[in-house]
Structures are given as C-alpha cells and as structure tokens.
Write a protein that holds these residues in place. Structure first.
Motif, PDB file in Angstrom:
ATOM      1  N   MET A  99     -64.083 -23.153  -8.481  1.00 24.87           N
ATOM      2  CA  MET A  99     -64.427 -23.205  -9.924  1.00 24.87           C
ATOM      3  C   MET A  99     -63.408 -22.392 -10.713  1.00 24.87           C
ATOM      4  O   MET A  99     -63.128 -21.235 -10.389  1.00 24.87           O
ATOM      5  N   SER A 100     -62.834 -23.012 -11.734  1.00 29.19           N
ATOM      6  CA  SER A 100     -61.828 -22.312 -12.533  1.00 29.19           C
ATOM      7  C   SER A 100     -62.500 -21.380 -13.543  1.00 29.19           C
ATOM      8  O   SER A 100     -63.660 -21.572 -13.917  1.00 29.19           O
ATOM      9  N   HIS A 101     -61.756 -20.361 -13.953  1.00 31.11           N
ATOM     10  CA  HIS A 101     -62.253 -19.389 -14.916  1.00 31.11           C
ATOM     11  C   HIS A 101     -61.276 -19.277 -16.075  1.00 31.11           C
ATOM     12  O   HIS A 101     -60.100 -19.608 -15.949  1.00 31.11           O
ATOM     13  N   PHE A 102     -61.786 -18.786 -17.202  1.00 28.49           N
ATOM     14  CA  PHE A 102     -60.918 -18.579 -18.350  1.00 28.49           C
ATOM     15  C   PHE A 102     -59.900 -17.479 -18.064  1.00 28.49           C
ATOM     16  O   PHE A 102     -60.232 -16.445 -17.469  1.00 28.49           O
ATOM     17  N   LYS A 103     -58.689 -17.703 -18.507  1.00 27.19           N
ATOM     18  CA  LYS A 103     -57.637 -16.694 -18.436  1.00 27.19           C
ATOM     19  C   LYS A 103     -57.271 -16.313 -19.858  1.00 27.19           C
ATOM     20  O   LYS A 103     -56.903 -17.161 -20.676  1.00 27.19           O
ATOM     21  N   LEU A 104     -57.404 -15.020 -20.146  1.00 29.01           N
ATOM     22  CA  LEU A 104     -57.140 -14.501 -21.491  1.00 29.01           C
ATOM     23  C   LEU A 104     -55.885 -13.640 -21.474  1.00 29.01           C
ATOM     24  O   LEU A 104     -55.738 -12.753 -20.629  1.00 29.01           O
ATOM     25  N   SER A 105     -54.973 -13.892 -22.400  1.00 25.80           N
ATOM     26  CA  SER A 105     -53.778 -13.065 -22.535  1.00 25.80           C
ATOM     27  C   SER A 105     -53.438 -12.926 -24.017  1.00 25.80           C
ATOM     28  O   SER A 105     -53.946 -13.671 -24.863  1.00 25.80           O
ATOM     29  N   TRP A 106     -52.591 -11.973 -24.338  1.00 29.44           N
ATOM     30  CA  TRP A 106     -52.230 -11.739 -25.741  1.00 29.44           C
ATOM     31  C   TRP A 106     -50.876 -11.069 -25.835  1.00 29.44           C
ATOM     32  O   TRP A 106     -50.367 -10.487 -24.874  1.00 29.44           O
ATOM     33  N   GLN A 107     -50.281 -11.170 -27.009  1.00 30.35           N
ATOM     34  CA  GLN A 107     -49.021 -10.481 -27.297  1.00 30.35           C
ATOM     35  C   GLN A 107     -48.921 -10.219 -28.792  1.00 30.35           C
ATOM     36  O   GLN A 107     -49.482 -10.954 -29.605  1.00 30.35           O
ATOM     37  N   ILE A 108     -48.230  -9.135 -29.134  1.00 32.25           N
ATOM     38  CA  ILE A 108     -47.963  -8.812 -30.539  1.00 32.25           C
ATOM     39  C   ILE A 108     -46.619  -9.424 -30.908  1.00 32.25           C
ATOM     40  O   ILE A 108     -45.615  -9.185 -30.232  1.00 32.25           O
ATOM     41  N   ILE A 109     -46.620 -10.230 -31.967  1.00 28.77           N
ATOM     42  CA  ILE A 109     -45.383 -10.835 -32.441  1.00 28.77           C
ATOM     43  C   ILE A 109     -45.128 -10.369 -33.873  1.00 28.77           C
ATOM     44  O   ILE A 109     -45.954 -10.605 -34.765  1.00 28.77           O
ATOM     45  N   PRO A 110     -44.004  -9.695 -34.122  1.00 31.51           N
ATOM     46  CA  PRO A 110     -43.671  -9.310 -35.501  1.00 31.51           C
ATOM     47  C   PRO A 110     -43.276 -10.547 -36.311  1.00 31.51           C
ATOM     48  O   PRO A 110     -42.321 -11.239 -35.961  1.00 31.51           O
ATOM     49  N   LEU A 111     -44.039 -10.835 -37.349  1.00 29.79           N
ATOM     50  CA  LEU A 111     -43.711 -11.938 -38.244  1.00 29.79           C
ATOM     51  C   LEU A 111     -42.879 -11.390 -39.392  1.00 29.79           C
ATOM     52  O   LEU A 111     -43.274 -10.448 -40.071  1.00 29.79           O
ATOM     53  N   GLN A 112     -41.712 -11.982 -39.588  1.00 29.67           N
ATOM     54  CA  GLN A 112     -40.757 -11.485 -40.577  1.00 29.67           C
ATOM     55  C   GLN A 112     -40.874 -12.280 -41.868  1.00 29.67           C
ATOM     56  O   GLN A 112     -40.764 -13.505 -41.870  1.00 29.67           O
ATOM     57  N   LEU A 113     -41.109 -11.568 -42.948  1.00 32.16           N
ATOM     58  CA  LEU A 113     -41.218 -12.218 -44.252  1.00 32.16           C
ATOM     59  C   LEU A 113     -39.841 -12.637 -44.758  1.00 32.16           C
ATOM     60  O   LEU A 113     -38.841 -11.945 -44.527  1.00 32.16           O
ATOM     61  N   LYS A 114     -39.804 -13.778 -45.422  1.00 30.18           N
ATOM     62  CA  LYS A 114     -38.535 -14.271 -45.946  1.00 30.18           C
ATOM     63  C   LYS A 114     -37.964 -13.324 -46.989  1.00 30.18           C
ATOM     64  O   LYS A 114     -36.743 -13.183 -47.114  1.00 30.18           O
ATOM     65  N   GLU A 115     -38.854 -12.676 -47.743  1.00 30.65           N
ATOM     66  CA  GLU A 115     -38.447 -11.698 -48.743  1.00 30.65           C
ATOM     67  C   GLU A 115     -39.427 -10.536 -48.707  1.00 30.65           C
ATOM     68  O   GLU A 115     -40.562 -10.688 -48.259  1.00 30.65           O
ATOM     69  N   LEU A 116     -38.981  -9.382 -49.164  1.00 33.22           N
ATOM     70  CA  LEU A 116     -39.877  -8.241 -49.287  1.00 33.22           C
ATOM     71  C   LEU A 116     -41.081  -8.667 -50.113  1.00 33.22           C
ATOM     72  O   LEU A 116     -40.940  -9.211 -51.211  1.00 33.22           O
ATOM     73  N   PHE A 117     -42.285  -8.434 -49.570  1.00 27.88           N
ATOM     74  CA  PHE A 117     -43.514  -8.901 -50.207  1.00 27.88           C
ATOM     75  C   PHE A 117     -44.233  -7.709 -50.813  1.00 27.88           C
ATOM     76  O   PHE A 117     -44.655  -6.796 -50.099  1.00 27.88           O
ATOM     77  N   THR A 118     -44.399  -7.746 -52.131  1.00 26.45           N
ATOM     78  CA  THR A 118     -44.975  -6.616 -52.849  1.00 26.45           C
ATOM     79  C   THR A 118     -46.216  -7.037 -53.615  1.00 26.45           C
ATOM     80  O   THR A 118     -46.222  -8.059 -54.310  1.00 26.45           O
ATOM     81  N   ILE A 119     -47.283  -6.228 -53.464  1.00 27.30           N
ATOM     82  CA  ILE A 119     -48.476  -6.358 -54.288  1.00 27.30           C
ATOM     83  C   ILE A 119     -48.708  -5.005 -54.951  1.00 27.30           C
ATOM     84  O   ILE A 119     -47.898  -4.089 -54.791  1.00 27.30           O
ATOM     85  N   SER A 120     -49.820  -4.874 -55.676  1.00 25.54           N
ATOM     86  CA  SER A 120     -50.042  -3.634 -56.430  1.00 25.54           C
ATOM     87  C   SER A 120     -50.182  -2.408 -55.536  1.00 25.54           C
ATOM     88  O   SER A 120     -49.977  -1.283 -55.986  1.00 25.54           O
ATOM     89  N   ARG A 121     -50.536  -2.612 -54.239  1.00 24.56           N
ATOM     90  CA  ARG A 121     -50.760  -1.471 -53.343  1.00 24.56           C
ATOM     91  C   ARG A 121     -49.537  -1.084 -52.515  1.00 24.56           C
ATOM     92  O   ARG A 121     -49.545  -0.060 -51.844  1.00 24.56           O
ATOM     93  N   GLY A 122     -48.490  -1.915 -52.503  1.00 23.59           N
ATOM     94  CA  GLY A 122     -47.330  -1.574 -51.694  1.00 23.59           C
ATOM     95  C   GLY A 122     -46.542  -2.795 -51.266  1.00 23.59           C
ATOM     96  O   GLY A 122     -46.838  -3.924 -51.668  1.00 23.59           O
ATOM     97  N   SER A 123     -45.532  -2.559 -50.413  1.00 22.26           N
ATOM     98  CA  SER A 123     -44.615  -3.622 -49.989  1.00 22.26           C
ATOM     99  C   SER A 123     -44.546  -3.703 -48.472  1.00 22.26           C
ATOM    100  O   SER A 123     -44.825  -2.735 -47.762  1.00 22.26           O
ATOM    101  N   LYS A 124     -44.149  -4.878 -47.965  1.00 19.09           N
ATOM    102  CA  LYS A 124     -43.939  -5.053 -46.537  1.00 19.09           C
ATOM    103  C   LYS A 124     -42.882  -6.122 -46.313  1.00 19.09           C
ATOM    104  O   LYS A 124     -42.756  -7.068 -47.096  1.00 19.09           O
ATOM    105  N   SER A 125     -42.130  -5.972 -45.234  1.00 18.81           N
ATOM    106  CA  SER A 125     -41.126  -6.967 -44.855  1.00 18.81           C
ATOM    107  C   SER A 125     -41.459  -7.604 -43.516  1.00 18.81           C
ATOM    108  O   SER A 125     -40.812  -8.576 -43.116  1.00 18.81           O
ATOM    109  N   GLU A 126     -42.479  -7.051 -42.827  1.00 15.58           N
ATOM    110  CA  GLU A 126     -42.842  -7.535 -41.495  1.00 15.58           C
ATOM    111  C   GLU A 126     -44.292  -7.162 -41.219  1.00 15.58           C
ATOM    112  O   GLU A 126     -44.773  -6.124 -41.667  1.00 15.58           O
ATOM    113  N   VAL A 127     -44.987  -8.022 -40.483  1.00 16.06           N
ATOM    114  CA  VAL A 127     -46.342  -7.705 -40.032  1.00 16.06           C
ATOM    115  C   VAL A 127     -46.427  -7.953 -38.534  1.00 16.06           C
ATOM    116  O   VAL A 127     -45.789  -8.862 -38.007  1.00 16.06           O
TER     117      VAL A 127
END
Length: 343
Positions: free
Chosen positions: A1-29
C-alpha cells in the motif's frame, strides 16, 4: 500500500521591480512550496507568509514539520481535511495550513482526473477581471509603470504615502482606465480619509481597500456610511472577525488565502458574506501562478479578483494560469489546480 510523501522547499521569488506599499518595500519574498505525492500523482501547494500577520517562512516550515506521520492517509474529501487540521498540536500558521490543503486539493483533483473548478461545480473556468498592482513610487515612475503595462484593463494603485493626489493626477495623465486604490491602512484620521476619498470619487476609481488602520473599526463604520465609493476590508478581515460587524464598516471583504488559511473555509465565508449583503474580492500576497490559481478558483464565485502576484515576479516556478483578452482570470482544463511545475 502506497503512502503520501510530503516534501517542501523555500524558493525566493524575485519581484520585477521594488514593490512599495505604505508599510515598506520588498524586492524578494521567500515562499514555501509543498509537494504531496501518492499513487503516481503529485499535488502542489504554496505558502506566502506575511510579516503583517506575524508569519515567516521559518514558521511555515516549523508548522509543516509538526504534521504527524500519516496525516493525509484517511482523508477522502475536502471537508474531512478541513476538520482534521484542528488536531495538529501546533500554533496555527495560516499560510502553511492553506499550502498543505492546496497541495492535497491539487492531488485530489489530479487523482480524479478533473480540474477542481469542475469538481466544485463552478460551471465556468473564467472569473472576474483582475487588477494589476502599481506599487508606490514617484509620480513619474508610477506613470511609467502604467505605460509599461498596457495589456491590463484595470490597475490597482497603492497609496498612503503622502503624495496620493499627485500620484493619481499623474496617472490620469497617461490612462483613463478604471482604477482601484489600496491605502494599506495609510490614512490615519477620519478627516484625512474623507478628503482623499472625496478626491478619488472624481477620478474614475472603482473602490478603495483598507483606507484606515484595522484597529479603527468604529471610525470605519462612520466612514462607510459616508463614503461615495465602496470600501474594502483587507487588513481588517483575516477570517476570524464577526462578519456582521465587518458589514457595518465595509461594503466588500478581501479574502486572501494566506490570511484565512483554507480554501474550504473561504468558500463558506464567501457564502456568508453574500447573505449579509457584502461583496467579495479574492486577493493575494506576492505569490506564484500556483497560489494565484487557487485564489482564482475562489474568484470564480466572487465579485472582484486581485490575482496578479504571479505577474509581479520574474521567476515564477509554475505556469498555467492565464489572463484572457478581457483581463479576466482563466483557469486551465487540466486536472487539479491546472498549473504545471516548471523544471
């Protein structure tokens, strides 16, 4: 009987431009991507944690690691999975929870060889027109951002910087297309909010998201009664609030998967909102096509869509979510969420 295999990784997503809202800015998440495999099918999920809600990629990983062995083995329906999350002995991390649910739903749809929008009897793969977000910058640079994105029929303008009228005036010099405005809690007094809304009402603005801080609910109730434009609860609505009270302060709620923690729960809240006369927007954080496909699934039953996170990054790990010629989100006929992981 097969079982679920769970895996994960963190991938930095790079914004095309610096993204700014009223609370601050980010270029990557740093988003966390989950793979859930069994019986030759693999489902994918994505967590986009936001520090505004005290969530980080490290907290997401800690939550995933707290999932007990065999967690998914006796789950047969989305509702069963939703209820089972209450048994996890770890402080809730909503973006992690929805990523796990998303992965199972994607796997479930693939195992049924059906797209989720058909399994949920949504009837059509086309949702509302999505806005395209223009982050805070100088008025001249925001003008250029509009000119660089002529393919979109609706723009969401981030405000709350102190130069709001100059920004809107500049944008109106280069486009007459409808606008949505998101102040991200940037207007701190009732008087300021009224002045800015009165100005925006003359600028072909469709609606305004979160004009005042989430803590100012009583002021929002007064503002809502006065406002000539629909007001949208974003930071004021995470999913746990009393919807009847929210309906006294806003005309629309913005359901974001990363805040509410579940597609299953979001479907139920969407129906409750309608019963109260609230309209619904399905929004997003900075996300790839994967999470935006999940959001677009919900948007099939919503009034408004803001599913543009994948359009703001330059290294999307998934493909398959489309924006059609009308500017509407369009899901694939492929099984599950309908997106494909890129090599």
């Amino acid at each position: 009987m097969s079982h679920f295999k769970l895996s994960w990784q963190i991938i930095p997503l790079q914004l095309k431009e610096l993204f700014t809202i009223s609370r601050g800015s980010k270029s990557e998440v740093g988003n966390v991507f989950i793979s859930l495999s069994k019986n030759g099918y693999t489902g994918y999920g994505e967590a986009a944690p936001n520090i505004r809600y005290q969530e980080t990629s490290d907290k997401v990983v800690e939550y995933i690691e707290a999932i007990p062995a065999g967690f998914f083995e006796d789950v047969h329906t989305p509702d069963e999975l939703f209820e089972k999350f209450d048994d996890i002995e770890h402080e809730p991390v909503q973006s992690a929870r929805v990523a796990l649910e998303m992965a199972w739903l994607d796997w479930w749809g693939k195992s049924q060889e059906q797209p989720l929008w058909k399994l949920w009897d949504y009837g059509s793969a086309e949702g509302p027109v999505t806005s395209f977000t223009i982050g805070i910058d100088t008025p001249e640079k925001m003008q250029q951002k509009i000119l660089d994105a002529p393919e979109y029929s609706l723009y969401k303008i981030k405000l709350g910087s102190g130069d709001d009228r100059e920004i809107i005036t500049a944008i109106r010099e280069v486009t007459s297309k409808p606008l949505r405005v998101d102040a991200n809690e940037g207007w701190v007094t009732l008087g300021q909010a009224k002045r800015e809304i009165a100005f925006l009402a003359s600028q072909n603005v469709e609606l305004i998201e979160q004009p005042m801080p989430a803590a100012d609910l009583e002021k929002m109730k007064e503002l809502s009664k006065w406002s000539p434009l629909p007001l949208v609860a974003d930071e004021s609505f995470t999913g746990d609030e009393n919807l009847e009270e929210i309906a006294e302060a806003f005309h629309v709620i913005n359901i974001k998967l990363m805040k509410i923690g579940s597609l299953v729960r979001a479907r139920k809240v969407l129906e409750q909102a309608r019963e109260l006369g609230l309209k619904v927007m399905i929004g997003c954080m900075i996300e790839s096509s994967l999470a935006n496909a999940a959001g677009s699934l919900l948007a099939l039953k919503a009034n408004y869509a803001d599913q543009d996170g994948h359009l703001l990054i330059n290294n999307d790990p998934f493909s398959g979510l489309r924006i059609n010629e009308k500017g509407a989100v369009l899901l694939s006929d492929n099984p599950g969420l309908g997106v494909q992981k890129l090599a």
